[in-house]
Scaffold this active site. Sequence first.
Site, PDB file in Angstrom:
ATOM      1  N   GLY A 256       0.689  -1.206  -0.009  1.00  0.00           N
ATOM      2  CA  GLY A 256       0.198  -0.064   0.062  1.00  0.00           C
ATOM      3  C   GLY A 256       0.895   1.234   0.006  1.00  0.00           C
ATOM      4  O   GLY A 256       2.067   1.188   0.122  1.00  0.00           O
TER       5      GLY A 256
ATOM      6  N   TYR B 173      -1.712 -17.696  -2.818  1.00  0.00           N
ATOM      7  CA  TYR B 173      -2.859 -16.556  -2.682  1.00  0.00           C
ATOM      8  C   TYR B 173      -4.071 -17.311  -2.750  1.00  0.00           C
ATOM      9  O   TYR B 173      -4.979 -17.231  -2.167  1.00  0.00           O
ATOM     10  CB  TYR B 173      -2.493 -15.618  -3.931  1.00  0.00           C
ATOM     11  CG  TYR B 173      -3.649 -14.584  -3.995  1.00  0.00           C
ATOM     12  CD1 TYR B 173      -3.560 -13.377  -3.083  1.00  0.00           C
ATOM     13  CD2 TYR B 173      -4.548 -14.349  -4.964  1.00  0.00           C
ATOM     14  CE1 TYR B 173      -4.756 -12.352  -3.289  1.00  0.00           C
ATOM     15  CE2 TYR B 173      -5.617 -13.688  -5.096  1.00  0.00           C
ATOM     16  CZ  TYR B 173      -5.629 -12.615  -4.280  1.00  0.00           C
ATOM     17  OH  TYR B 173      -6.651 -11.598  -4.431  1.00  0.00           O
TER      18      TYR B 173
END
Length: 327
Positions: free
Chosen positions: A37, A146
């Site tokens: 982020g 994932y």
Amino acid sequence: MERVLITGAAGFLGSHLCDRFHAEGFDVIGLDNLITGDMKNLEHLIGQDRFTFMKHDVSNYVHVSGELHHILHFASPASPIDYLKIPIQTLKVGSLGVHNCLGLARAKGARMTIASTSEVYGDPEVHPQHEEYFGNVNTIGPRGVYDEAKRFQESMTMAYHRYHGLETRIVRIFNTYGPRMRLNDGRVLPAFIGQALRGEDLTVFGDGSQTRSFCYVDDLVEGIFRLHFSNETRPVNIGNPDEITIREFADEIIALTGTDQKVVYRELPENDPKQRQPDIARAREVLGWEPRVDRAEGLRRTYAYFKSLTPEELNKSEHKAFEAYKR
Ligand code: UDP
């Protein structure tokens, strides 16, 4: 006033969700460890009433004092190159991270939505993918970290729902694009636009016949918002069914950017799904939702964002924090 905790707040989707909940009058706590982020995505909210930022890794115990009514767990690396570089952290945020959030939701009596993914369907043998399809995932392949984390996350969420009666929602997100995607995150849209802007050839993996279906971020956020406040506890696909081959997509980006560059072909990554298209019948039926922004319009808006980046941002490889985290 209701309080909401959004994990992954400084990421692409997390930051758009912070905007939406803030605009709707919620008191928003944005949590992020800033590995993938970027605070730039939140800078317009910093210092505003009803917004607090917490720099924290959700894979570790999460403490929030006071009341909390809603949690949206959106923290995770989300692009194939990211989760190949930080595979263990990817597994942890989907497993330990969701467990911490569910425990917090239970303690506070909060409603929780988790960000799941079309990757739970793996390389699908059913097309388009509806929510009843169980998927075709290679647990030990490179994408498994994932896919399996997200699958576990769904199971854990349903266990809290069934065993503890927690209010939970599961959104299965298909390929989404828009402003604030990280230019170097490796996903196909920022990859192609970044290449066009830097005057490089566009790298199509494989022969480009694999398909994806791209949803504009505002449509996705609307779908998530509706789901969170609905009564639907089963997983719901949110995505745009408009399917396109990656080769055609490259041509669209070339036309959009007016670049003189051409397409070059590179090796297809292992377990790269051959086709992907959401069946959104459930979202239509239970949420009255469908996408509104077509690809031409969505791409124009996204390109305008990328064009506004500085040359430094355009050429930046990775965040320093990300480099440090990998070691
Ligand atoms: N892709 C590509 N060139 C790139 C990056 C990605 O051809 O520079 C392909 C990739 O192999 C996949 C599709 O574009 O078939 C979408 O990839 P992305 O990483 O965006 O997400 P995925 O849907 O595979 O998770």
